[in-house]
Motif scaffolding. Structure first.
Motif, PDB file in Angstrom:
ATOM      1  N   UNK A  10      53.794  80.355  39.228  1.00  0.00           N
ATOM      2  CA  UNK A  10      53.460  78.958  38.966  1.00  0.00           C
ATOM      3  C   UNK A  10      51.981  78.864  38.598  1.00  0.00           C
ATOM      4  N   UNK A  11      51.625  77.781  37.927  1.00  0.00           N
ATOM      5  CA  UNK A  11      50.226  77.579  37.539  1.00  0.00           C
ATOM      6  C   UNK A  11      49.435  77.094  38.751  1.00  0.00           C
ATOM      7  N   UNK A  12      48.310  77.760  39.001  1.00  0.00           N
ATOM      8  CA  UNK A  12      47.460  77.409  40.136  1.00  0.00           C
ATOM      9  C   UNK A  12      46.028  77.164  39.672  1.00  0.00           C
ATOM     10  N   UNK A  13      45.309  76.421  40.488  1.00  0.00           N
ATOM     11  CA  UNK A  13      43.868  76.249  40.323  1.00  0.00           C
ATOM     12  C   UNK A  13      43.217  76.935  41.510  1.00  0.00           C
ATOM     13  N   UNK A  14      42.215  77.758  41.225  1.00  0.00           N
ATOM     14  CA  UNK A  14      41.492  78.453  42.281  1.00  0.00           C
ATOM     15  C   UNK A  14      40.031  78.075  42.176  1.00  0.00           C
ATOM     16  N   UNK A  16      36.396  78.912  43.672  1.00  0.00           N
ATOM     17  CA  UNK A  16      35.745  79.997  44.400  1.00  0.00           C
ATOM     18  C   UNK A  16      34.566  79.474  45.223  1.00  0.00           C
ATOM     19  N   UNK A  17      34.076  80.322  46.107  1.00  0.00           N
ATOM     20  CA  UNK A  17      32.974  79.946  46.986  1.00  0.00           C
ATOM     21  C   UNK A  17      31.701  79.609  46.212  1.00  0.00           C
ATOM     22  N   UNK A  18      31.563  80.150  44.991  1.00  0.00           N
ATOM     23  CA  UNK A  18      30.377  79.821  44.190  1.00  0.00           C
ATOM     24  C   UNK A  18      30.613  78.629  43.261  1.00  0.00           C
ATOM     25  N   UNK A  33      44.222  88.322  50.538  1.00  0.00           N
ATOM     26  CA  UNK A  33      44.283  87.221  49.561  1.00  0.00           C
ATOM     27  C   UNK A  33      43.492  87.524  48.292  1.00  0.00           C
ATOM     28  N   UNK A  34      43.375  88.815  47.932  1.00  0.00           N
ATOM     29  CA  UNK A  34      42.932  89.133  46.574  1.00  0.00           C
ATOM     30  C   UNK A  34      44.027  88.616  45.653  1.00  0.00           C
ATOM     31  N   UNK A  35      43.650  87.915  44.599  1.00  0.00           N
ATOM     32  CA  UNK A  35      44.603  87.197  43.752  1.00  0.00           C
ATOM     33  C   UNK A  35      44.642  87.813  42.353  1.00  0.00           C
ATOM     34  N   UNK A  36      45.848  87.939  41.805  1.00  0.00           N
ATOM     35  CA  UNK A  36      46.019  88.332  40.407  1.00  0.00           C
ATOM     36  C   UNK A  36      46.588  87.122  39.679  1.00  0.00           C
ATOM     37  N   UNK A  37      45.869  86.651  38.644  1.00  0.00           N
ATOM     38  CA  UNK A  37      46.371  85.536  37.837  1.00  0.00           C
ATOM     39  C   UNK A  37      46.388  85.938  36.368  1.00  0.00           C
ATOM     40  N   UNK A  66      37.406  83.205  47.583  1.00  0.00           N
ATOM     41  CA  UNK A  66      38.269  82.054  47.307  1.00  0.00           C
ATOM     42  C   UNK A  66      38.053  80.978  48.364  1.00  0.00           C
ATOM     43  N   UNK A  67      37.800  79.744  47.890  1.00  0.00           N
ATOM     44  CA  UNK A  67      37.647  78.607  48.798  1.00  0.00           C
ATOM     45  C   UNK A  67      38.941  77.799  48.885  1.00  0.00           C
ATOM     46  N   UNK A  68      39.595  77.524  47.717  1.00  0.00           N
ATOM     47  CA  UNK A  68      40.784  76.677  47.679  1.00  0.00           C
ATOM     48  C   UNK A  68      41.743  77.195  46.611  1.00  0.00           C
ATOM     49  N   UNK A  69      43.041  77.173  46.923  1.00  0.00           N
ATOM     50  CA  UNK A  69      44.091  77.476  45.942  1.00  0.00           C
ATOM     51  C   UNK A  69      45.076  76.308  45.973  1.00  0.00           C
ATOM     52  N   UNK A  70      45.402  75.772  44.797  1.00  0.00           N
ATOM     53  CA  UNK A  70      46.362  74.671  44.739  1.00  0.00           C
ATOM     54  C   UNK A  70      47.238  74.772  43.509  1.00  0.00           C
ATOM     55  N   UNK A  71      48.437  74.184  43.605  1.00  0.00           N
ATOM     56  CA  UNK A  71      49.351  74.140  42.466  1.00  0.00           C
ATOM     57  C   UNK A  71      48.876  73.129  41.443  1.00  0.00           C
TER      58      UNK A  71
END
Length: 95
Positions: A10-14, A16-18, A33-37, A66-71
């Motif tokens: 699914x499409x996500x928005x990530x 980051x801490x910066x 929680x290393x992410x592959x997109x 990563x600070x936040x991940x959302x659909x």
């Protein structure tokens, strides 16, 4: 089932801490929680011009950044006129 498992393909928005914002299709993650997109692009916000999208393709983001991940709702997202949306860039996350 982990909460992120339901986001696979699914499409996500990530965010980051910066303060960077990445949009793409979640392909996988590991225990840290290393992410592959895939089909990833970064949205760069500006107060003077519209949102710039930088195409990155397949991208890996370290879990500790990563600070936040959302659909993302693809229907709503496709209707956004990003060239005319202006906004302050996000600052870094402060703990």
């Amino acid at each position: 089932m982990s909460g992120l498992e339901s986001y696979i393909n699914h499409t996500v928005s990530i965010i980051t801490a910066d303060g960077r914002n990445f949009i793409g299709t979640l392909k996988g993650f590991d225990q840290t929680i290393n992410i592959i997109i895939d089909e990833c692009h970064e949205r760069v916000f500006s107060t003077t011009s519209g949102i710039e999208q930088i195409v990155l393709g397949l991208h890996i983001i370290r879990g500790d950044n990563i600070a936040v991940i959302g659909l993302i709702d693809d229907t709503i997202d496709s209707r956004l006129d990003l060239a005319n949306i202006k906004g302050e860039p996000l600052g870094p996350v402060v703990h």
